[in-house]
Design a protein around this motif. Structure first.
Motif, mmCIF file in Angstrom:
data_model
loop_
_atom_site.group_PDB
_atom_site.id
_atom_site.type_symbol
_atom_site.label_atom_id
_atom_site.label_comp_id
_atom_site.label_asym_id
_atom_site.label_seq_id
_atom_site.Cartn_x
_atom_site.Cartn_y
_atom_site.Cartn_z
ATOM 1 N N ALA A 81 10.544 -2.740 2.094
ATOM 2 C CA ALA A 81 9.564 -1.745 1.674
ATOM 3 C C ALA A 81 8.404 -1.734 2.655
ATOM 4 C CB ALA A 81 9.061 -2.032 0.262
ATOM 5 N N VAL A 82 7.884 -0.540 2.903
ATOM 6 C CA VAL A 82 6.743 -0.369 3.796
ATOM 7 C C VAL A 82 5.751 0.571 3.139
ATOM 8 C CG1 VAL A 82 8.075 -0.768 5.903
ATOM 9 C CG2 VAL A 82 7.857 1.559 4.991
ATOM 10 N N ALA A 83 4.502 0.499 3.581
ATOM 11 C CA ALA A 83 3.452 1.380 3.052
ATOM 12 C C ALA A 83 3.471 2.706 3.793
ATOM 13 C CB ALA A 83 2.095 0.713 3.197
ATOM 14 N N TYR A 84 3.129 3.771 3.079
ATOM 15 C CA TYR A 84 2.955 5.066 3.745
ATOM 16 C C TYR A 84 1.572 5.654 3.483
ATOM 17 C CZ TYR A 84 3.856 7.373 -0.783
ATOM 18 O OH TYR A 84 3.798 7.791 -2.092
ATOM 19 N N THR A 85 0.775 4.996 2.654
ATOM 20 C CA THR A 85 -0.609 5.418 2.445
ATOM 21 C C THR A 85 -1.525 4.403 3.106
ATOM 22 O OG1 THR A 85 -0.707 4.225 0.325
ATOM 23 C CG2 THR A 85 -0.075 6.550 0.261
ATOM 24 N N GLY A 86 -2.616 4.890 3.659
ATOM 25 C CA GLY A 86 -3.582 4.005 4.306
ATOM 26 C C GLY A 86 -3.079 3.379 5.589
ATOM 27 N N VAL A 87 -2.104 4.024 6.236
ATOM 28 C CA VAL A 87 -1.582 3.493 7.497
ATOM 29 C C VAL A 87 -1.802 4.529 8.601
ATOM 30 C CG1 VAL A 87 0.141 2.064 6.340
ATOM 31 C CG2 VAL A 87 0.757 4.365 7.065
#
Length: 379
Positions: free
Chosen positions: A62-68
């Motif tokens: 899993a990876v972030a897509y917000t705040g990146v």
């Protein structure tokens, strides 16, 4: 097509994931299950709002897509063979721009995209509308979960033909919710149980103050406790629902006849809880989906078009008593629903089988797209 010893496909799954809402987590469960059936060797990567939660609860990358940053997002999408916009109500004001950012980037990187039974609306902000129109028109394929979403997308200027299927969560396999689990929540095993789902008033009740809204729902809960001689079980679908459940309970004349679930549960466990219920009344879409899938007669309290659409799909009443500040029509419908519960259960089973068949179309369209992928194609 046989890939022999070729590398496994890497498939991104994007949505409002991260444990913030049980409905979204149910959708993710079903999408990942579908991908495993379609291509058991595929490597899913979930684009989540809380990646650590997703990794812990789903055992997947899993990876972030917000705040990146854009560079971080490019790194996360590099090597993907497909990006799945994983369903649920993701195309609405305030969220569409953020969630469409990775999809637009995928198009620029040459990555195919698939919209998996997505929901749209309300969608009125000009920036959201323009971006949704651009990105949806470019998606490789997509389905939407209800007719309300088609109307919203058409109003946004989208001209492509999009099939209407059903929410992915109607295929969720329930887990057992044991008697011991009920007792831990203080639920009486010897009485009838009525499930109730409440949330903030929303657009369906935007003309009444919160106290009036809580009082109205308390009147409904009291009626069920008295008329049906039942215990009312409030089922929070996300953290914010807990405060509203407490407010409704405190406004009841018979608060001792109600309980609020206090522990954390997986979506499949909540789906299993429904098998203990005699009736379900609620606002949250996936609470209603879980109950209907268990054959429990449901009374939706609509706050959005998606709930009206679901009520129509399963043949349930869709009353507007909340908006009119009237408990009378709600109580009359509850009375009728209880008297006709056996027929309602039989009717629900037929309607839900139709919805499940439509939900399987999401899988088949995704399978067709995946089968056409070439894992050797450069990204």
């Amino acid at each position: 097509m046989s890939y022999g010893r070729c590398r496994d496909l890497r498939i991104g799954v994007l949505g409002s994931y991260g444990g913030l809402n049980l409905g979204d987590e149910a959708i993710l469960t079903c999408v990942l299950d579908a991908l495993r059936r379609i291509r058991p060797t595929a490597e899913p990567v979930v684009f989540s709002r809380r990646p650590e939660h997703t990794r812990d609860h789903f055992g997947t990358a899993a990876v972030a897509y917000t705040g990146v940053s854009q560079d971080q997002l490019i790194a996360a999408e590099t090597g993907l063979d497909l990006l799945v916009l994983g369903g649920g109500g993701v195309l609405h004001d305030g969220q569409a721009v953020g969630i469409m950012r990775p999809v637009r980037l995928a198009h620029r990187m040459g990555i195919p995209t698939f919209g998996y039974a997505i929901g749209a609306g309300p969608l009125t902000d000009h920036e959201d509308v323009d971006l949704v129109r651009e990105v949806v028109e470019q998606m490789t394929d997509l389905t939407v979960r209800d007719h309300e979403s088609i109307l919203v997308l058409e109003k946004a200027g989208i001209t492509r033909q999009i099939p209407v299927t059903a929410d992915a969560a109607v295929l969720l396999e329930p887990e057992e919710f044991t008697d011991e689990m009920l007792m831990r929540e203080g639920i009486d095993l010897q009485t009838r149980l009525v499930g109730m789902s409440v949330r903030e008033p929303g657009r369906a009740a935007d003309h009444i103050d919160v106290d009036s809204y809580h009082g109205l729902l308390a009147e409904v809960a009291d009626f069920m406790a008295c008329r049906l001689e039942a215990q009312v079980v409030f089922v929070p679908m996300e953290r914010g629902d807990i405060a509203h459940a407490h407010a409704v309970l405190s406004a009841m004349s018979a608060p001792e006849a109600a309980r609020i679930l206090n522990r954390s549960y997986r979506p499949a466990q909540i789906a299993g809880l429904m098998r203990h219920l005699d009736l379900a009344v609620g606002m949250r879409l996936h609470f209603l989906i879980f109950a209907a899938c268990a054959g429990v007669p449901v009374l939706p309290l609509p706050y959005a078009g998606k709930v009206f659409d679901f009520a129509q799909a399963v043949g349930a009443p869709a009353l507007t008593g909340i908006a009119r500040r009237e408990a009378g029509p709600l109580l009359a419908e509850l009375d009728r629903l209880w008297d006709e519960r056996s027929a309602c259960t039989d009717h629900l089973r037929g309607r839900l089988e139709v919805m499940r068949e439509r939900a399987r179309q999401n899988q088949e369209r995704c399978r067709t797209l995946i089968d056409g992928l070439d894992p050797h194609a450069p990204r």
